[in-house]
Design an enzyme around this catalytic site. Structure first.
Site, PDB file in Angstrom:
ATOM      1  N   ASN A  58       0.883  -1.392   0.054  1.00 45.37           N
ATOM      2  CA  ASN A  58      -0.039  -0.025   0.125  1.00 45.37           C
ATOM      3  C   ASN A  58       0.846   1.457  -0.002  1.00 45.37           C
ATOM      4  O   ASN A  58       0.453   2.301  -0.528  1.00 45.37           O
ATOM      5  CB  ASN A  58      -1.024  -0.031   1.226  1.00 45.37           C
ATOM      6  CG  ASN A  58      -2.163  -1.018   1.261  1.00 45.37           C
ATOM      7  OD1 ASN A  58      -2.388  -1.532  -0.004  1.00 45.37           O
ATOM      8  ND2 ASN A  58      -2.815  -1.150   2.239  1.00 45.37           N
ATOM      9  N   HIS A  61     -16.363   2.014 -14.644  1.00 48.28           N
ATOM     10  CA  HIS A  61     -16.145   1.353 -13.274  1.00 48.28           C
ATOM     11  C   HIS A  61     -17.472   0.429 -12.927  1.00 48.28           C
ATOM     12  O   HIS A  61     -17.309  -0.254 -11.961  1.00 48.28           O
ATOM     13  CB  HIS A  61     -16.020   2.375 -12.271  1.00 48.28           C
ATOM     14  CG  HIS A  61     -15.405   1.754 -11.251  1.00 48.28           C
ATOM     15  ND1 HIS A  61     -15.972   1.805  -9.998  1.00 48.28           N
ATOM     16  CD2 HIS A  61     -14.326   1.069 -10.787  1.00 48.28           C
ATOM     17  CE1 HIS A  61     -15.316   1.514  -8.944  1.00 48.28           C
ATOM     18  NE2 HIS A  61     -14.258   0.945  -9.450  1.00 48.28           N
ATOM     19  N   ARG A 105     -14.163   2.427   4.438  1.00 49.26           N
ATOM     20  CA  ARG A 105     -13.064   1.587   4.596  1.00 49.26           C
ATOM     21  C   ARG A 105     -11.795   2.372   4.640  1.00 49.26           C
ATOM     22  O   ARG A 105     -10.775   2.360   5.536  1.00 49.26           O
ATOM     23  CB  ARG A 105     -12.596   0.900   3.356  1.00 49.26           C
ATOM     24  CG  ARG A 105     -11.552  -0.272   3.366  1.00 49.26           C
ATOM     25  CD  ARG A 105     -11.143  -1.028   2.365  1.00 49.26           C
ATOM     26  NE  ARG A 105     -10.643  -0.171   1.238  1.00 49.26           N
ATOM     27  CZ  ARG A 105     -10.702  -0.508  -0.182  1.00 49.26           C
ATOM     28  NH1 ARG A 105     -11.659  -1.382  -0.480  1.00 49.26           N
ATOM     29  NH2 ARG A 105     -10.210   0.236  -1.117  1.00 49.26           N
ATOM     30  N   TYR A 132     -11.904 -10.287  -1.434  1.00 48.03           N
ATOM     31  CA  TYR A 132     -12.666  -9.035  -1.268  1.00 48.03           C
ATOM     32  C   TYR A 132     -14.106  -9.221  -0.833  1.00 48.03           C
ATOM     33  O   TYR A 132     -14.561 -10.091  -1.369  1.00 48.03           O
ATOM     34  CB  TYR A 132     -12.669  -8.151  -2.707  1.00 48.03           C
ATOM     35  CG  TYR A 132     -11.361  -7.434  -3.195  1.00 48.03           C
ATOM     36  CD1 TYR A 132     -10.296  -7.717  -2.614  1.00 48.03           C
ATOM     37  CD2 TYR A 132     -11.481  -6.638  -4.068  1.00 48.03           C
ATOM     38  CE1 TYR A 132      -9.017  -7.222  -3.227  1.00 48.03           C
ATOM     39  CE2 TYR A 132     -10.431  -5.848  -4.543  1.00 48.03           C
ATOM     40  CZ  TYR A 132      -9.253  -6.435  -4.084  1.00 48.03           C
ATOM     41  OH  TYR A 132      -7.851  -5.416  -4.626  1.00 48.03           O
TER      42      TYR A 132
END
Length: 701
Positions: free
Chosen positions: A70, A455, A584, A488
């Site tokens: 990340n 998306h 999140r 996920y």
């Protein structure tokens, strides 16, 4: 699930007396958290999972790898973007009032502190704990002569042929160092000479980072390469080597409207990214000063861009260790459940018959992607009554069963149209590769609008039934990717609702043709209606609150970044609307401010699975509305992407969604709560957390 919409409304205490609203300047920068620093807060929460002794040891190692990955992505995306912005628009300020320079400085300071904390955790706690458990990362020099000889044979057979030594001298210019790759920088000397030369050897990324030598021991590949450099530089003195890594900007700009061939443009931009500006150099403190200066000069960096790491550079590679087959050190394995609605279906006819009767919702990774979503596409490919399949694809795995079904459908003569988002960040090359495969199979490929990323996560099936056409659809929150569907947390709904499916026809006609912006009656679509529709619904809640009626919103999403919507939520809370946010990552809003946001609660769930589902709930005076889909409350999602959110109207599916929201709002183990600008959670809660509880309860239908 554990609750119903009725219990959720009761727990909110939503019917409140009208409030006297105090005047606030909602343009005050103090009311807004910074986007970049809020994202780094999220990565701190990820790092906290690595620190948490309640997690199994290998799970903690995985979180070290995720934290490091990340951070790399943050440098490549956000530090690169801020550096470019500093050159082009240094006076720009964000809604929180920070200048570009201040954001860049604070972000780099936070990143440095996080890397240091990650290094300390790895060196002082996790690595020794692994050794005590029989998993040891050892140095080449610690091996005995026989073991070193065995590794030498392995090196000559499996590593040496793929290495390329590159030297810098008048005949050889400084070599290009690709972003993210590990490199050995080497000092060479000629016999009888005091002068040295610089050389570089790239560590091959297609070889395991850690070489297992038996008895639970692993040697880093760079140490093996370093031990046998004399085989690469025959007859030349190898005086020493160090490991370095370069991070390069991923900010190469978006496709413009003038693009004539979008795939060609994206391929060109991939080359630009490969050659993009360096943003950081990772190196040990022991790197010779001459090598450090040469690297900085060639990479156009300065000393402030050096990240000193003295143990293991590239800790994202620790995922190899974190996934070792050691059940005693890992989370209990799980097999995604097959929902009963799918388990009892014998063939594709029965599947479509089920969807004619009712909608079905699935929740990944708790429920199987392959047995539900992939099976739906496969059924459409196999069924002779299906005439056409239309699909959007943002990210997928190269071996995806969905891709194979689409290719199979085209081979059977069905009309198959796939809208591909080529510019899905870091997946561009993969997407380009499989669009070639789809085209070769006869699939119609469209790239949507060059100015708007596609998306949305949708699949539409057209089936002939009794001399008429019937439409079936899947609308989800996650990508059509069977690999990420195991890690996920996402939702998807299957429906044959005529209004929703007809809206999808309109959207696909816009995406593949040249029709005007889609006008939909049931679906909420960005960039055409999402901002307007959701703002109207929040303002409706404000009116309910001002008139003493139940008023509440619950939004579950990846990010609350849009400044206009953040401002609107402040207005709603001040008017008396109960605002519950499950976010999140990025969150600009500060809850708990007296007179303004006491009625706001912000929770972030971080744990075994990556929270990715988007759910939007509006109380609406006891007649609630639920939506799921692909959009976050970010400016890019609302104004710069094609997004689709679908209403959920079926009572049992609403209860399922409400259960997700209630469970996550009530989880003290994995749920972090934002108090003003600080994130807190219970560090000693003995509960397993919402992810483990949902695994135990699956399937949900």
């Amino acid at each position: 699930m554990t609750s119903t919409p009725q219990t959720a409304r009761a727990s909110a205490g939503a019917r409140a007396e009208p409030r006297r609203e105090v005047a606030f300047d909602l343009d005050d920068p103090e009311l807004y958290l910074n986007r970049e620093l809020s994202w780094l807060d999220f990565n701190d929460r990820v790092l906290a999972e690595a620190k948490d002794p309640r997690n199994p040891l290998l799970e903690r190692v995985k979180f070290v790898a995720i934290t490091s990955s990340n951070l790399d992505e943050f440098y490549e995306k956000r530090i690169g973007w801020l550096q470019r912005l500093l050159r082009t628009n240094p006076a720009r300020r964000t809604v929180d009032g920070l200048t570009v320079a201040a954001q860049l400085m604070q972000a780099k300071e936070r990143c440095a502190a996080m890397r240091h904390a990650t290094d300390e955790l790895w060196m002082r706690e996790l690595r020794p704990a692994l050794a005590a458990a029989g998993v040891r990362i050892v140095s080449f020099d610690s091996l005995n002569t026989a073991e070193q000889a065995e590794l030498g044979e392995h090196f000559e057979r499996m590593i040496l042929p793929v290495l390329t030594p590159l030297v810098v001298d008048p005949a050889h210019p400084f070599p290009f160092i690709s972003g993210g790759s590990l490199s050995l920088v080497i000092e060479l000397g000629d016999p009888g000479s005091n002068s040295g030369r610089f050389a570089r050897v790239k560590v091959p990324p297609n070889r395991p980072r850690f070489i297992e030598i038996g008895d639970g021991r692993f040697v880093p590949i760079e140490e093996v390469i370093g031990a046998f450099l004399h085989l690469l530089f025959n007859g030349v003195e190898v005086r020493g080597w160090n490991m370095v890594r370069v991070l390069r900007s991923a900010d190469i700009g978006e496709p413009g409207e003038a693009a004539q061939d979008l795939r060609e443009l994206i391929e060109s931009q991939l080359e630009q990214r490969r050659l993009a500006s360096a943003v950081a150099l990772e190196a040990p403190a022991a790197l010779p000063a001459a090598h450090r200066r040469l690297l900085l000069d060639e990479l156009d960096l300065d000393d402030s861009d050096v990240i000193e790491i003295d143990d293991l550079i590239g800790k994202d590679d620790l995922m190899q260790i974190g996934t070792l087959p050691r059940p005693d050190l890992s989370m209990p394995p799980f097999t995604p459940a097959v929902p009963s609605s799918f388990a009892n279906i014998e063939d594709h006819h029965a599947l479509f018959a089920l969807l004619r009767e009712r909608d079905v919702m699935v929740s990944h990774p708790y429920e199987s992607f392959d047995a539900t979503v992939a099976r739906f596409v496969e059924a459409a490919a196999q069924d002779p009554q299906v005439l056409a399949i239309k699909q959007t694809l943002y990210r997928t795995s190269p071996d995806s069963p969905v891709l194979e079904s689409l290719i199979d459908a085209a081979g059977k003569g069905k009309q198959v149209a796939v809208v591909v988002e080529l510019s899905a960040r870091f997946d561009e090359a993969n997407n380009i590769e499989w669009t070639h495969r789809l085209e070769q199979a006869g699939v119609h490929i469209a790239y949507g609008s060059p100015a708007l990323k596609v998306h949305s996560k949708t699949c539409l099936v057209v089936r002939e039934e009794e001399s008429e056409l019937r439409l079936y659809a899947h609308i989800g929150t996650g990508n059509y990717n069977s690999a990420t569907a195991r890690v996920y947390s996402d939702l998807g709904v299957f429906t044959s609702d005529h209004g929703i499916c007809s809206d999808l026809v309109t959207v696909f006609n816009h995406l593949t043709g040249s029709s005007a912006q889609p006008v939909t009656d049931h679906l909420v679509v960005a960039p055409t209606t999402l901002r307007r529709d959701f703002e109207q619904r929040v303002r409706r809640e404000i009116e309910h609150a001002r008139n003493g009626r139940p008023a509440r919103v619950i939004f579950k999403m990846n990010a609350l970044e849009d400044a206009r919507f953040t401002r609107l939520l402040y207005e709603a809370a001040q008017a008396g609307v109960q605002v519950d946010l499950i976010v999140r990552g990025i969150c600009r809003l500060r809850p708990g401010l007296e007179g303004l946001s006491e009625r706001v609660r912000v929770v972030s769930v971080v744990g075994r699975f990556l929270e990715h589902a988007r759910i939007y709930y509006f109380e609406n005076d006891g007649d609630p509305e639920y939506f799921i889909g692909s959009a976050d409350l970010m400016e890019r999602n609302m104004d710069e992407r094609i997004e689709i959110l679908t209403p959920i109207r079926q009572a049992d599916l609403r209860e399922q969604l409400q259960g997700v929201l209630d469970d996550q709002l009530a989880d003290p183990r994995q749920g972090w709560e934002l108090r003003d600008s600080e994130w807190e959670r219970d560090p000693e809660c003995p509960r397993p957390g919402v992810h483990a509880e949902l695994l135990a309860r699956a399937p949900f239908s």
